[in-house]
Design an enzyme around this catalytic site. Structure first.
Site, PDB file in Angstrom:
ATOM      1  N   TYR A 189     -25.079   0.886  -4.581  1.00 24.56           N
ATOM      2  CA  TYR A 189     -26.256   1.035  -5.450  1.00 24.56           C
ATOM      3  C   TYR A 189     -26.319  -0.098  -6.480  1.00 24.56           C
ATOM      4  O   TYR A 189     -27.386  -0.670  -6.737  1.00 24.56           O
ATOM      5  CB  TYR A 189     -26.283   2.402  -6.152  1.00 24.56           C
ATOM      6  CG  TYR A 189     -27.631   2.617  -6.806  1.00 24.56           C
ATOM      7  CD1 TYR A 189     -28.726   2.982  -6.033  1.00 24.56           C
ATOM      8  CD2 TYR A 189     -27.815   2.370  -8.167  1.00 24.56           C
ATOM      9  CE1 TYR A 189     -29.985   3.109  -6.605  1.00 24.56           C
ATOM     10  CE2 TYR A 189     -29.071   2.499  -8.742  1.00 24.56           C
ATOM     11  CZ  TYR A 189     -30.153   2.871  -7.958  1.00 24.56           C
ATOM     12  OH  TYR A 189     -31.398   2.984  -8.523  1.00 24.56           O
ATOM     13  N   GLY A 236     -25.400   2.479   2.695  1.00 30.62           N
ATOM     14  CA  GLY A 236     -24.510   3.181   1.757  1.00 30.62           C
ATOM     15  C   GLY A 236     -24.823   2.812   0.320  1.00 30.62           C
ATOM     16  O   GLY A 236     -24.661   1.669  -0.094  1.00 30.62           O
ATOM     17  N   LYS A 292       0.853  -1.190   0.000  1.00 29.64           N
ATOM     18  CA  LYS A 292       0.000   0.000   0.000  1.00 29.64           C
ATOM     19  C   LYS A 292       0.879   1.225   0.000  1.00 29.64           C
ATOM     20  O   LYS A 292       2.003   1.200   0.538  1.00 29.64           O
ATOM     21  CB  LYS A 292      -0.859  -0.008   1.276  1.00 29.64           C
ATOM     22  CG  LYS A 292      -2.060   0.892   1.215  1.00 29.64           C
ATOM     23  CD  LYS A 292      -3.249   0.192   0.601  1.00 29.64           C
ATOM     24  CE  LYS A 292      -4.427   1.121   0.438  1.00 29.64           C
ATOM     25  NZ  LYS A 292      -5.558   0.433  -0.213  1.00 29.64           N
ATOM     26  N   VAL A 343     -20.516   0.950  -5.129  1.00 27.41           N
ATOM     27  CA  VAL A 343     -20.772  -0.482  -4.973  1.00 27.41           C
ATOM     28  C   VAL A 343     -22.206  -0.722  -4.473  1.00 27.41           C
ATOM     29  O   VAL A 343     -22.934  -1.558  -5.008  1.00 27.41           O
ATOM     30  CB  VAL A 343     -19.778  -1.130  -3.978  1.00 27.41           C
ATOM     31  CG1 VAL A 343     -20.078  -2.613  -3.816  1.00 27.41           C
ATOM     32  CG2 VAL A 343     -18.339  -0.933  -4.449  1.00 27.41           C
ATOM     33  N   GLY A 382     -23.421   3.960  -2.608  1.00 22.22           N
ATOM     34  CA  GLY A 382     -22.387   4.575  -3.443  1.00 22.22           C
ATOM     35  C   GLY A 382     -22.131   3.729  -4.669  1.00 22.22           C
ATOM     36  O   GLY A 382     -23.021   3.040  -5.177  1.00 22.22           O
TER      37      GLY A 382
HETATM   38  P1  NAD Z   1     -18.575   5.342  -2.249  1.00 19.80           P
HETATM   39  O1  NAD Z   1     -17.865   6.472  -1.593  1.00 19.80           O
HETATM   40  O2  NAD Z   1     -18.926   5.434  -3.692  1.00 19.80           O
HETATM   41  O3  NAD Z   1     -19.935   5.018  -1.476  1.00 19.80           O
HETATM   42  C1  NAD Z   1     -20.095   5.070  -0.101  1.00 19.80           C
HETATM   43  C2  NAD Z   1     -21.514   5.608   0.159  1.00 19.80           C
HETATM   44  O4  NAD Z   1     -21.786   5.482   1.545  1.00 19.80           O
HETATM   45  C3  NAD Z   1     -21.667   7.075  -0.211  1.00 19.80           C
HETATM   46  O5  NAD Z   1     -22.819   7.218  -1.017  1.00 19.80           O
HETATM   47  C4  NAD Z   1     -21.847   7.764   1.132  1.00 19.80           C
HETATM   48  O6  NAD Z   1     -22.735   8.865   1.072  1.00 19.80           O
HETATM   49  C5  NAD Z   1     -22.446   6.660   1.967  1.00 19.80           C
HETATM   50  N1  NAD Z   1     -22.229   6.801   3.402  1.00 19.80           N
HETATM   51  C6  NAD Z   1     -21.143   7.323   4.022  1.00 19.80           C
HETATM   52  N2  NAD Z   1     -21.346   7.303   5.358  1.00 19.80           N
HETATM   53  C7  NAD Z   1     -22.556   6.741   5.561  1.00 19.80           C
HETATM   54  C8  NAD Z   1     -23.324   6.453   6.721  1.00 19.80           C
HETATM   55  N3  NAD Z   1     -22.888   6.739   7.939  1.00 19.80           N
HETATM   56  N4  NAD Z   1     -24.532   5.879   6.560  1.00 19.80           N
HETATM   57  C9  NAD Z   1     -24.993   5.600   5.328  1.00 19.80           C
HETATM   58  N5  NAD Z   1     -24.321   5.851   4.197  1.00 19.80           N
HETATM   59  C10 NAD Z   1     -23.128   6.427   4.317  1.00 19.80           C
HETATM   60  O7  NAD Z   1     -17.685   4.049  -1.947  1.00 19.80           O
HETATM   61  P2  NAD Z   1     -17.709   2.646  -2.692  1.00 19.80           P
HETATM   62  O8  NAD Z   1     -16.624   2.611  -3.684  1.00 19.80           O
HETATM   63  O9  NAD Z   1     -19.110   2.293  -3.070  1.00 19.80           O
HETATM   64  O10 NAD Z   1     -17.220   1.684  -1.499  1.00 19.80           O
HETATM   65  C11 NAD Z   1     -18.108   1.333  -0.446  1.00 19.80           C
HETATM   66  C12 NAD Z   1     -17.347   0.515   0.598  1.00 19.80           C
HETATM   67  O11 NAD Z   1     -16.809  -0.656  -0.024  1.00 19.80           O
HETATM   68  C13 NAD Z   1     -16.143   1.242   1.196  1.00 19.80           C
HETATM   69  O12 NAD Z   1     -16.014   0.838   2.539  1.00 19.80           O
HETATM   70  C14 NAD Z   1     -14.966   0.728   0.386  1.00 19.80           C
HETATM   71  O13 NAD Z   1     -13.754   0.785   1.133  1.00 19.80           O
HETATM   72  C15 NAD Z   1     -15.393  -0.706   0.138  1.00 19.80           C
HETATM   73  N6  NAD Z   1     -14.794  -1.294  -1.055  1.00 19.80           N
HETATM   74  C16 NAD Z   1     -15.004  -0.718  -2.282  1.00 19.80           C
HETATM   75  C17 NAD Z   1     -14.459  -1.302  -3.421  1.00 19.80           C
HETATM   76  C18 NAD Z   1     -14.690  -0.717  -4.793  1.00 19.80           C
HETATM   77  O14 NAD Z   1     -14.392  -1.413  -5.791  1.00 19.80           O
HETATM   78  N7  NAD Z   1     -15.223   0.479  -4.920  1.00 19.80           N
HETATM   79  C19 NAD Z   1     -13.684  -2.472  -3.298  1.00 19.80           C
HETATM   80  C20 NAD Z   1     -13.501  -3.059  -2.041  1.00 19.80           C
HETATM   81  C21 NAD Z   1     -14.070  -2.444  -0.927  1.00 19.80           C
END
Ligand code: NAD
Length: 345
Positions: A182, A176, A80, A180, A178
């Protein structure tokens, strides 16, 4: 244990600090393991309060990447990078200087995007190093692959918990919506699940979930206590903690968020409460499986999807083993990954 002791305890191969005054760069790159292959993990840019806080984060995250990559069955190690900066201070010079640090490691560490860095920043890094994966023009956005893996992992969790992986009629709470969350909600809806959702921002996406997916909206702090079969955390880490465990009414927890369980004691408490847990770094591995392919083979989407769908089997086998031994699922998952690192894939 202080952060320097952590290096010895976690068994990092190399931890390198770099500064570049002209580019205002301060960064740390931690290579946890290259036993299975070059260490892969994203570059996080964050306004850490101290170098020690940045070191703590990079040590924990790089070790987590070794486990995630090994569990996904990839010939890739774990590493990392963290840049200590405010997201408002992002410049081309900063990412070029960071890329020079990556280049100086000669391919032992492969960087990618993470919190506060994106494919645009990765493009800038490519000016100075070839050791970048997750490129926009090759594997692209990892999120849809993470969502597919989570959907499969949720089906495996349902099979283990309820005896069938048919999600039709199950109530699933998604925290959440976001990138992933949605996408996952859409797949769950298509499979016939009833959704309860929350999101702390973005009213537009909430309205879409309610109108198009028939989801029920609850306030962000109410989601833990809702009546549901499966709780899918897709927002924050550490949401299984001393406050939330007493609130949970779900039978299982399975979602995309990283570092879902606050600490080992909470893992034990969750198990005692009879809630099944699909370990985070197993179920959310779809994105890194997608980006990781760039590191060791010619990118092939069909092959990626085959590997991502295998998350179903990995999750199911871990849940079975946890039932057999009585150990928390996270402990089994970590042992599974450690054995692969020690003995090969
Ligand atoms: P993102 O930032 O697109 O979505 C996160 C969503 O959660 C946002 O819409 C935000 O408004 C919402 N949120 C934040 N705090 C909140 C709360 N207290 N209550 C409800 N909603 C809340 O992130 P993402 O890329 O969709 O990732 C989501 C999670 O999955 C993260 O923890 C990330 O580390 C993990 N993750 C993502 C990926 C990836 O490919 N994107 C891969 C592995 C792990």
């Amino acid at each position: 244990m202080n952060t320097v002791e952590m290096i010895a305890q976690y068994g990092h191969e190399e931890v390198a600090f770099f500064t570049n005054e002209a580019a205002k760069l301060k960064c740390i790159i931690a290579i946890h393991s290259t036993k299975l292959g070059p260490a892969l993990g994203g570059c996080r840019l964050y306004p850490y309060k101290s170098m020690d806080a940045a070191l703590f984060d990079v040590l924990r995250l790089s070790r987590g990447m070794s486990f995630k990559n090994a569990a996904a069955g990839m010939p890739i190690g774990g590493g990392k990078g963290v840049i200590i900066a405010d997201p408002s201070e992002k410049t081309d010079a900063l990412f070029e200087a960071y890329a020079e640090c990556v280049e100086s490691l000669g391919g032992r560490y492969l960087t990618a995007e993470d919190v506060n860095t994106d494919t645009h920043d990765a493009d800038i890094m490519l000016r100075k190093t070839q050791y970048v994966v997750g490129r926009a023009d090759v594997s692209g956005d990892p999120s849809p692959f993470t969502a597919i893996g989570c959907f499969d992992g949720i089906r495996a969790t349902a099979k283990f918990t309820f005896g069938t992986d048919d999600l039709n009629g199950l109530t699933i709470a998604v925290q959440g919506l976001g990138k992933v969350g949605y996408d996952l909600a859409c797949q769950l809806h298509a499979a016939g699940a009833k959704l309860i959702v929350c999101n702390n921002k973005n009213r537009e996406i909430m309205a879409k979930a309610v109108n198009e997916l028939g989801a029920t909206e609850v306030a962000a702090d109410e989601i833990y206590g809702v009546d549901c079969d499966i709780f899918a955390p897709c927002a924050l880490g550490a949401i299984v903690n001393y406050d939330t465990i007493p609130q949970f009414k779900c039978k299982a927890i399975a979602g995309a968020a990283n570092n879902v369980i606050l600490d080992d004691e909470c893992g034990v408490a969750l198990k005692k409460k009879g809630i099944v847990y699909a370990p985070d770094f197993i179920i959310n591995g779809g994105g890194v499986i997608n980006a990781g392919q760039e590191a060791f083979t010619t990118y092939d989407k069909e092959n990626v999807l085959k590997q991502v769908h295998n998350i179903y089997n990995t999750v199911y086998n871990i849940l079975e083993e946890s039932k057999a031994t009585g150990e928390p699922e996270g402990v089994i998952a970590q042992r599974f990954a450690e054995n692969r690192i020690k003995n090969g894939l």
